[in-house]
Design a protein around this motif. Structure first.
Motif, PDB file in Angstrom:
ATOM      1  N   VAL B  95       0.855  -1.186   0.000  1.00  0.00           N
ATOM      2  CA  VAL B  95       0.000   0.000   0.000  1.00  0.00           C
ATOM      3  C   VAL B  95       0.886   1.230   0.000  1.00  0.00           C
ATOM      4  O   VAL B  95       1.690   1.420   0.913  1.00  0.00           O
ATOM      5  N   TYR B 110       0.463   2.084  -9.879  1.00  0.00           N
ATOM      6  CA  TYR B 110      -0.452   1.003 -10.280  1.00  0.00           C
ATOM      7  C   TYR B 110       0.133   0.170 -11.396  1.00  0.00           C
ATOM      8  O   TYR B 110      -0.066  -1.046 -11.433  1.00  0.00           O
ATOM      9  N   ASN B 115      -0.935  -2.394  -4.766  1.00  0.00           N
ATOM     10  CA  ASN B 115      -2.272  -2.872  -4.431  1.00  0.00           C
ATOM     11  C   ASN B 115      -3.213  -1.740  -4.071  1.00  0.00           C
ATOM     12  O   ASN B 115      -4.424  -1.856  -4.239  1.00  0.00           O
ATOM     13  N   SER B 116      -2.631  -0.644  -3.594  1.00  0.00           N
ATOM     14  CA  SER B 116      -3.477   0.478  -3.204  1.00  0.00           C
ATOM     15  C   SER B 116      -2.619   1.723  -3.103  1.00  0.00           C
ATOM     16  O   SER B 116      -1.389   1.629  -2.986  1.00  0.00           O
ATOM     17  N   TYR B 117      -3.274   2.874  -3.190  1.00  0.00           N
ATOM     18  CA  TYR B 117      -2.537   4.141  -3.182  1.00  0.00           C
ATOM     19  C   TYR B 117      -3.244   5.106  -2.242  1.00  0.00           C
ATOM     20  O   TYR B 117      -4.389   5.481  -2.477  1.00  0.00           O
ATOM     21  N   LEU B 118      -2.540   5.468  -1.155  1.00  0.00           N
ATOM     22  CA  LEU B 118      -3.138   6.381  -0.190  1.00  0.00           C
ATOM     23  C   LEU B 118      -2.334   7.657  -0.104  1.00  0.00           C
ATOM     24  O   LEU B 118      -1.103   7.633  -0.104  1.00  0.00           O
ATOM     25  N   TYR B 137      -9.394  -2.594   7.188  1.00  0.00           N
ATOM     26  CA  TYR B 137      -9.454  -3.214   5.863  1.00  0.00           C
ATOM     27  C   TYR B 137      -8.363  -4.251   5.661  1.00  0.00           C
ATOM     28  O   TYR B 137      -8.628  -5.413   5.338  1.00  0.00           O
ATOM     29  N   TRP B 138      -7.146  -3.794   5.848  1.00  0.00           N
ATOM     30  CA  TRP B 138      -6.036  -4.654   5.477  1.00  0.00           C
ATOM     31  C   TRP B 138      -5.703  -5.687   6.566  1.00  0.00           C
ATOM     32  O   TRP B 138      -5.145  -6.739   6.254  1.00  0.00           O
ATOM     33  N   ASN B 142      -9.100  -7.971   4.930  1.00  0.00           N
ATOM     34  CA  ASN B 142      -8.392  -8.523   3.779  1.00  0.00           C
ATOM     35  C   ASN B 142      -7.829  -9.907   4.090  1.00  0.00           C
ATOM     36  O   ASN B 142      -7.199 -10.116   5.110  1.00  0.00           O
TER      37      ASN B 142
END
Lengths: 213, 146, 532
Positions: B95, B110, B115-118, B137-138, B142
Motif C-alpha cells: 500500500v 499502479y 495494491n493500493s494508493y493512499l 481493511y487490510w 483482507n
C-alpha cells in the motif's frame, strides 16, 4: 552596238569581256565606277580571266592592293596566272608617273608601245585595267588625268587595247565622276556594259575642260 | 490467520510521519506488529533477510507493506517494482502511503502493481481515520494466504 | 567610237535624256549626299534651257544645300515657312523661272531639287525626266536616311547595353556575396572581386574570365570533384542550395551558403550556370549558440519543474507532521499526558524548523544562480586557505587532516560563491567521514584533456555506485538521519554550472572514500590553465 571605226573594219576583232555575254570590239574603253569592293573584284577578275583565256597580253596597274595581293586575289578565285610576260602587274603610280610626275603624252606613248609589243610578241590582242586612285595622291600633273583619258580614245582607234578604268566613287568627288563619265565611251553599270550618254568627243571635252575657271 | 498480529512493514524516511502511523496503529483494535525502516535499501534488505535483518525471528515476513515513494538510497517505486517482480514477495500487498497526489506517481505505482494508493492527509482527524480504516481493511478484512 | 553629231537637236535630245536617266542608276555609288549633289548639279546645269541648279537636302545630320541653321540660304526665310508641298519654296519669285522639285516619298520629305530656267521652251521637254530623277533621288535619300536612323538606333542600343552591363557589373561587383557564372564548357565567365579573392585565398589561383574549371582546380582533386559535381548539376538544369565549409585551420573555417542555378536562353535551353555564395559563418555560429541556449533553457526548465515538484513535496511533508501532531497535542493536553505533550511539541517544532530550513535553502539555491558580486582575481590557493580557516573548527572537531596540492591557478569570478563550493564540499566530506583513525581530505587540481579539474578527495564512507548519480539531486539525502536538508551539494552544482562547469563524484564503493571533481571554465584564466 559597235559603231563604224575609222580604221579598217576587218582589222578590229571582237573580244569577250568575261562578266557579260555580249562581245565587244577590242579597244573598247570603259569606266567602272564602283562603291562595293566585292562587285569590283568580281567584274575585274572576270575581265582579266577572259583576257588570259583568250591568250591576250594583259597588264594590271594596282594601287589599292600591292601586286602580290592582286596575284593572291586572282589565284584565290582560281585564275591561272601565266608567266610574267603574259600577265604583268605593276604599281599604278610608278607606271603612270614614271618620272615622278604625270605627263599624259608619256603615258599615251607607253600605251602605244604596249600594244605594239603585244603584236610583235604574237598576242592576238591586249587589254589593261588600272586602279585610278593613284590620281588622288596629289602627284604633280595628276590634275591632267581627264585630259589623258579623253586622248586615249583617239589612240585606241589605232592601238585597240581593251581597257577598264576603275574609279572608286567613295573617293573621287561627284564632279570628277561626272567628268570620268564624259571621257569614257562605255561604262559598266550593274555588271552590264552600256553606252555612256555622258561621253563627249575628246576635242569637245578638252575645250570644255580647259575652258573651266 | 486471524488472531495472530499482522506484521506491517512501514517504509518511511520521515520520522515524524512514522510516529503518526505508529501511534495510530497502536490504538488500532486489530493486533499488529509495526516494523519501521527508513530507506528503500533497508526495505529490500528486510524482505530478503539480508544484513541487519537476517534473523527471521526479529524480521518476520510482513503481511502488508506501507510504502512511501520518496525514499533515500533506493526510491519507493523501485522498491515496489523489485517486490512485485520477485515471486517470493509479489503476493505481499503493498500500500503506497505518500504525500504525492500527482497523477504521474499514481499511474506509475499502479502500473508497477501497487495494491493500493493512499495520500497522507494534512488534516489530523482525516489521517487517523485513514489509518483506522486501513487497519480494519487490510488487517481484519483482507484475506491473504500465509 | 564616235559620238553622234552634236548639232542635231534630235540627237542632243536623246543624249541628254540618256544622261538624266542613267544618272538615276548611278546615284547609288556615291557615299554621301554631298557627292550626289556635286554630281547632279553640273549634270543638270548642262541640260538645255537650264541656267543653274541647286539641291537642298533635309533630314540629314548636316543638311546640305539651301539650309543654314534655321534659315534658308536661297531666300533667307525661316525653314518653318518652307513648306514641303509648295512647288515654289523659298518664296522664290518668278514661277516661270524657277522649278523646285520636292524630293519626297511615302515615308517622308527629303528636300528639293531646284532648277533655274533660262529657256522655258528648251527645258520643258526634259522636265519629266528631271522629275523622275528627283523621284529616284528621293528614294535613295530615304534609303540612306533609314539606314542612318537604324545605325543610330543600333549604336544607341549598344550604348545602352554597355551602360546597363556596366551598371549590372557594378552591382555584382559591389556585392560581398561570391558571384560567378560558368558556361556550358565549364569555364568561369563572369565573377566579382569577392569571388575572385576568395578563390585565390582558398585555392591559391588568380582566376581570369575564361579559365576552365578543370585547369583552375587541377591541383586540388577533391575540391575539383566536388565543384564539378555541383556545377554539373546546375548545368543540367538543377536549382539548389547547399551549405559548405571552407578553410583549413580550425580558426579559419568559414561556412558558406552556396546557391546554384542554371542560366537559360529564351528557348529554355541551359547555356550556363550561376553561383551565389553567402558567408554564413556568423549565422551558423549564432544558430549553434541558439541551439545551445535552447537546449540549456529546456534543461533548465526541466530542472525547474523537478525543483518545483520536489520543493512542494518536501514542504508538504512537514506540514502533515505539524497538523497531525497539533491534533495529538490537543488530545494529550486534554488527557494531561505530560510526556506525550513534550514529544508532540518536539515533533511540531522539528517540522517547523525543517520547513524553515527548506525555505532557506530554496532561497539560497536561487541566489546561488545569480552572481551578485563583481568578479575578482583570486588564486585557488588563496581560496582554499580562506575556506580552511572558515571551517577550521569543524575540521579540528572531526580530526581531519587536510592536504592541499601544489600549483597555481588563477580564478576570476565571484569569490564568495567559489568559496562556497569548496566549503560545501569540505563540509560534506567531514560529515561522511565515518569512524576511522585517520580521516583525510585532499584538495587540489589537475589538468585533464585540456581543462583544469579541481577535486576534493576524502577517505570517508564513500558511496554506493548505484547512488552516485543522485547525490547532487535536490533534497536528496542518502542518509535521512544526517544533518542538513541535503541541499548543500545541489548548491555546489548550481554554482559550478553557472561558471560553465560540471561536477561529478567518483567513489570505488562504500567504505572506500569519495572524490568530488569539478571544472570552472568561465572562471579559470586561460594563461594559467594547468600550470603545475
Amino acid at each position: 552596238m559597235a559603231q563604224t571605226q575609222t580604221g579598217s573594219r576587218s582589222e578590229i576583232p571582237m573580244t569577250q569581256m568575261g562578266f557579260t555575254q555580249e562581245t565587244f570590239p577590242a579597244g573598247t574603253h570603259m569606266c567602272l565606277i564602283y562603291s562595293q569592293e566585292a562587285e569590283r573584284r568580281n567584274i575585274i577578275g572576270k575581265f582579266l580571266e577572259s583576257g588570259l583565256l583568250a591568250g591576250e597580253k594583259v597588264a594590271y596597274f594596282a594601287d589599292t592592293l600591292s601586286p602580290d595581293e592582286v596575284r593572291g586575289w586572282l589565284r584565290d578565285i582560281g585564275i591561272e596566272l601565266p608567266d610574267v610576260d603574259g600577265f604583268s602587274i605593276s604599281d599604278a603610280t610608278k607606271t603612270y608617273c614614271s618620272s615622278g610626275e604625270f605627263v599624259p603624252e608619256t603615258m599615251l606613248d607607253t600605251l602605244r608601245k604596249f600594244y605594239r609589243q603585244a603584236k610583235e610578241e604574237g598576242y592576238p590582242n591586249a587589254r589593261v585595267s588600272g586602279e585610278m586612285s593613284w590620281a588622288l595622291k596629289g602627284i604633280p600633273g595628276s590634275d591632267r588625268l581627264m585630259e589623258y583619258e579623253a586622248l586615249i580614245n583617239e589612240i585606241l582607234i589605232t592601238h585597240p587595247v581593251t581597257a577598264i578604268c576603275q574609279y572608286d566613287a567613295s573617293r573621287f568627288s561627284g564632279a570628277t565622276i561626272l567628268d570620268v563619265l564624259k571621257v569614257h565611251p562605255m561604262m559598266v553599270v550593274h555588271g552590264q556594259i552600256v553606252h555612256n550618254p555622258f561621253y563627249m568627243r575628246p576635242r569637245d571635252f578638252l575645250k570644255d575642260f580647259q575652258g573651266r575657271p | 490467520m486471524k488472531g495472530e498480529p499482522v506484521v506491517i512493514l512501514l517504509v518511511e524516511d520521515d520520522l515524524a510521519h512514522a510516529e503518526i502511523v505508529r501511534r495510530n496503529l497502536e490504538s488500532c483494535r486489530v493486533a499488529n506488529q509495526l516494523i519501521h525502516v527508513s530507506d528503500g535499501q533497508a526495505a529490500l534488505n528486510y524482505v530478503n533477510r539480508q544484513g541487519d535483518y537476517s534473523d527471521p525471528a526479529t524480521s518476520p515476513r510482513p503481511g502488508v507493506i506501507l510504502l512511501d515513494l520518496r525514499l533515500p538510497k533506493v526510491d519507493g517505486l523501485e522498491v515496489l517494482q523489485r517486490l512485485k517482480s520477485d515471486p517470493q514477495f509479489s503476493s505481499i500487498p503493498v500500500v503506497i502511503l505518500t504525500t504525492s497526489q500527482t497523477e504521474y506517481d499514481m499511474v506509475k505505482a499502479y502500473a508497477l502493481h501497487a495494491n493500493s494508493y493512499l495520500v497522507k492527509p494534512v488534516d489530523f482527524s482525516q489521517f487517523s481515520q485513514l489509518l483506522e480504516t486501513f487497519g480494519y481493511y487490510w488487517l481484519a478484512w483482507n484475506q491473504h494466504p500465509h | 567610237m564616235n559620238t553622234p553629231p552634236a548639232d542635231t537637236s534630235e540627237g542632243m535630245d536623246f543624249r541628254v535624256i540618256g544622261q538624266i536617266v542613267s544618272a538615276s542608276g548611278l546615284l547609288h555609288v556615291f557615299p554621301s549626299e554631298t557627292e550626289m549633289g556635286n554630281f547632279l548639279v553640273p549634270l543638270l546645269t548642262g541640260v538645255p534651257g537650264c541656267q543653274s541648279t541647286s539641291v537642298c537636302f533635309r533630314k540629314l545630320a548636316q543638311p546640305i544645300g539651301g539650309v543654314r541653321g534655321e534659315t534658308c540660304s536661297l531666300c533667307a526665310r525661316s525653314l518653318a515657312q518652307c513648306s514641303e508641298t509648295s512647288p515654289y519654296p523659298c518664296g522664290l519669285v518668278e514661277p516661270g523661272k524657277v522649278r523646285a522639285y520636292p524630293l519626297e516619298t511615302a515615308g517622308g520629305f527629303y528636300g528639293h531639287l531646284i532648277v533655274r530656267i533660262a529657256s522655258q521652251r528648251e527645258y520643258v521637254r526634259y522636265e519629266p525626266f528631271v522629275q523622275n530623277l528627283g523621284n529616284a533621288l528621293a528614294i535613295i535619300l530615304e534609303n540612306r536616311w533609314q539606314q542612318a536612323a537604324m545605325q543610330a538606333a543600333k549604336e544607341n542600343l549598344e550604348q545602352l547595353v554597355k551602360k546597363r552591363t556596366a551598371e549590372l557589373g557594378k552591382v555584382i561587383e559591389s556585392s560581398r556575396d561570391l558571384i560567378a557564372t560558368m558556361d556550358s564548357d565549364h569555364r568561369y565567365m563572369v565573377f566579382n572581386s569577392a569571388f575572385h579573392d576568395e578563390f585565390q585565398k582558398v585555392y591559391g589561383r588568380d582566376l581570369k574570365p575564361g579559365d576552365s574549371m578543370t585547369e583552375a582546380l587541377a591541383h586540388v582533386p577533391d575540391a575539383f570533384a566536388q565543384s564539378w559535381k555541383y556545377w554539373g548539376c546546375a548545368l543540367a538544369g538543377e536549382d539548389f542550395t547547399i551549405c559548405q565549409e571552407f578553410g583549413d585551420a580550425p580558426l579559419d573555417r568559414q561556412w558558406y551558403e552556396l546557391h546554384f542555378s542554371p542560366i537559360r536562353d529564351s528557348a529554355g535551353h541551359v547555356i550556363g550556370a550561376v553561383h551565389v555564395g553567402r558567408e554564413i559563418t556568423e549565422r551558423k555560429r549564432a544558430e549553434a549558440e541558439m541551439r545551445k541556449s535552447s537546449l540549456e533553457i529546456q534543461h533548465k526548465n526541466a530542472e525547474l519543474e523537478r525543483f518545483l515538484y520536489t520543493a512542494s513535496h518536501d514542504l508538504k511533508s512537514p506540514l502533515v507532521t505539524v497538523r497531525n501532531f497539533l491534533g495529538y497535542l490537543e488530545q494529550d493536553l486534554a488527557a494531561g499526558a505530560a510526556g506525550k505533550i513534550a514529544e508532540d511539541m518536539d515533533f511540531i517544532l522539528g517540522a517547523a524548523d525543517k520547513m524553515r530550513r527548506l525555505l532557506d535553502d530554496v532561497l539560497e539555491l536561487a541566489r546561488a544562480g545569480c552572481i551578485v558580486a563583481p568578479p575578482v582575481r583570486v588564486t585557488f590557493r588563496q581560496l582554499v586557505d580562506e575556506v580552511l580557516s572558515t571551517v577550521a573548527g569543524r575540521i579540528a572537531e572531526c580530526g581531519v587532516t587536510v592536504t592541499v596540492g601544489d600549483g597555481e591557478v588563477v580564478l576570476f569570478g565571484d569569490r564568495v560563491r567559489l568559496a562556497e563550493v569548496l566549503q560545501n564540499l569540505l563540509d560534506n566530506s567531514c560529515k561522511f567521514m565515518g569512524d576511522q583513525p585517520a580521516p583525510r581530505i585532499e584538495i587540489g587540481f589537475e589538468p585533464r584533456a585540456g581543462e583544469t579539474v579541481f577535486f576534493v578527495r576524502d577517505n570517508g564512507i564513500g558511496l554506493d555506485p548505484r547512488h552516485q548519480g543522485k547525490v547532487f539531486g535536490l533534497f536528496e539525502k542518502l542518509d535521512p538521519r544526517a544533518e542538513g536538508t541535503g541541499i548543500g551539494l545541489a548548491i555546489v552544482k548550481r554554482i559550478v554550472e553557472v561558471h560553465g562547469g560540471r561536477i561529478w563524484v567518483e567513489s570505488p564503493g562504500v567504505g572506500k572514500g569519495a572524490a568530488f571533481f569539478f571544472t570552472l571554465p568561465d572562471a579559470v584564466e586561460p594563461t594559467s590553465q594547468g600550470e603545475k
